[in-house]
Design an enzyme around this catalytic site. Structure first.
Site, PDB file in Angstrom:
ATOM      1  N   PRO A   1       0.800  -1.227   0.000  1.00  0.00           N
ATOM      2  CA  PRO A   1       0.000   0.000   0.000  1.00  0.00           C
ATOM      3  C   PRO A   1       0.830   1.274   0.000  1.00  0.00           C
ATOM      4  CG  PRO A   1      -0.914  -1.595   1.542  1.00  0.00           C
ATOM      5  CD  PRO A   1       0.389  -2.161   1.068  1.00  0.00           C
TER       6      PRO A   1
ATOM      7  N   ASN B   1      -8.047 -10.215  -7.335  1.00  0.00           N
ATOM      8  CA  ASN B   1      -9.435  -9.772  -7.259  1.00  0.00           C
ATOM      9  C   ASN B   1      -9.866  -9.273  -5.897  1.00  0.00           C
ATOM     10  OD1 ASN B   1      -9.598 -10.674  -9.904  1.00  0.00           O
ATOM     11  ND2 ASN B   1     -10.479 -12.644  -9.352  1.00  0.00           N
TER      12      ASN B   1
ATOM     13  N   TYR C   1     -13.702 -17.766  -8.256  1.00  0.00           N
ATOM     14  CA  TYR C   1     -13.620 -16.499  -8.981  1.00  0.00           C
ATOM     15  C   TYR C   1     -14.675 -15.526  -8.475  1.00  0.00           C
ATOM     16  CZ  TYR C   1     -14.512 -13.138 -12.692  1.00  0.00           C
ATOM     17  OH  TYR C   1     -14.747 -11.978 -13.386  1.00  0.00           O
TER      18      TYR C   1
ATOM     19  N   LYS D   1     -14.054 -11.976  -6.462  1.00  0.00           N
ATOM     20  CA  LYS D   1     -14.545 -10.700  -6.985  1.00  0.00           C
ATOM     21  C   LYS D   1     -15.465 -10.022  -5.976  1.00  0.00           C
ATOM     22  CE  LYS D   1     -14.087  -8.980 -10.432  1.00  0.00           C
ATOM     23  NZ  LYS D   1     -13.116  -7.918 -10.852  1.00  0.00           N
TER      24      LYS D   1
END
Length: 311
Positions: free
Chosen positions: A48, A81, A131, A135
């Site tokens: 970050p 993701n 997946y 997400k």
């Protein structure tokens, strides 16, 4: 207006960057792993603090995150993701707290939906694939960040440049090869009984541009789709017609996609119409014609967002 596009060399990111370049008064900056990016970093692994330093140098008024992974290990999916959007939000908090953030989500976050109905943004999110779950975690990181942000939950994009990782791009490549070498031959596909909501990639780009430049705050989630579900079979037959292929397409009913538990997907898009003044402008026929007539089929890096044939 300075707009930073993350993942501008991917399928959706490339179209979004192209749309933004055409807007007057926009200074476009790109960020990612490509050598030509203005800011070089891997969103899946960057820290970050390091990302905040890069964002501070760019000083964007808005950011659109098009980076994501469709395939690979659970770790790959989570890094790209889930972790990636969370790191981006933390970096923006310290380096560009007033910037508008547009994040590309996926209809796969909804999971199974009611057959024959459109799914609205307030429907429960119950993803059935790694997946979709990864997400959804990224979406929650964005919507809970406190930033001026919106997640565009995109259905199944199709159109020029579709990557070979998904059904439209893969079938296009196979049909090109067949028309060159054996025009009367056969092309095999998997089970095509599921219904999907296909949206033109150029319409997705327009929606992203509208969300980035909207003068007022937006709802946390907006569906971006066509508002209509069609069988995968319709997409295949439409692409065959566009190609002029005269051979046979054989459907292997035993072959299923990544999420056979999701036989139906169709997004309600009234909120995007109301909040953005957006509506899809291309029919599926036009999208398939543009896909076929485009120059080649472009591959996408593993961590770039790609079409998910199973949702």
């Amino acid at each position: 207006m300075r707009i930073l596009v993350l993942g501008a060399n991917g399928y959706l990111g490339g179209h979004i960057a192209g749309r933004l370049r055409a807007l007057p008064g926009v200074r476009l900056l790109t960020g990612g792993r490509h050598p030509d990016d203005d800011l070089r970093f891997d969103l899946a692994t960057v820290q970050p603090g390091a990302l905040a330093g890069l964002v501070e140098l760019a000083s964007p008024d808005a950011v659109v995150n098009c980076v994501g992974a469709v395939g690979g290990s659970a770790l790959t999916l989570v890094e790209a993701n889930s972790r990636g959007p969370a790191v981006l939000c933390e970096a923006l908090h310290s380096a560009a707290p007033t910037a508008r953030l547009v994040h590309l989500g996926s209809v796969a976050e909804y999971g199974p939906t009611i057959l024959g109905e459109q799914t609205a943004e307030d429907a429960p999110a119950r993803p059935v694939s790694a997946y979709g779950a990864s997400k959804l975690a990224g979406t929650l990181a964005v919507t809970g960040s406190g930033l001026d942000s919106v997640v565009l939950r995109v259905t199944d994009p199709v159109g020029p440049g579709a990557p070979s990782a998904g059904l439209p791009g893969r079938l296009t490549a196979e049909l090109r090869a067949a028309t060159r070498h054996d025009p009367a031959g056969t092309v095999q596909v998997g089970d095509l009984s599921a219904h999907r909501d296909f949206v033109d990639v150029r319409d997705v780009a327009t929606a992203a541009a509208m969300a980035l430049t909207a003068p007022r705050p937006l709802p946390p989630l907006l569906n971006i789709g066509s508002g209509h579900a069609v069988p995968l079979r319709d997409l295949v037959h439409g692409l065959v017609r566009a190609s002029g292929f005269r051979g046979k397409v054989i459907e292997n009913l035993g072959a299923v996609g990544r999420s056979p538990e999701v036989p139906w997907q169709c997004a309600r898009i009234t909120a995007a119409r109301r909040e953005l003044g957006w509506a899809p402008g291309h029919t599926l026929h036009a999208s398939l014609a543009a896909l076929w007539s485009a120059d080649g089929v472009h591959g996408v890096e593993d961590r770039e967002l790609r079409w998910d044939p199973a949702g």
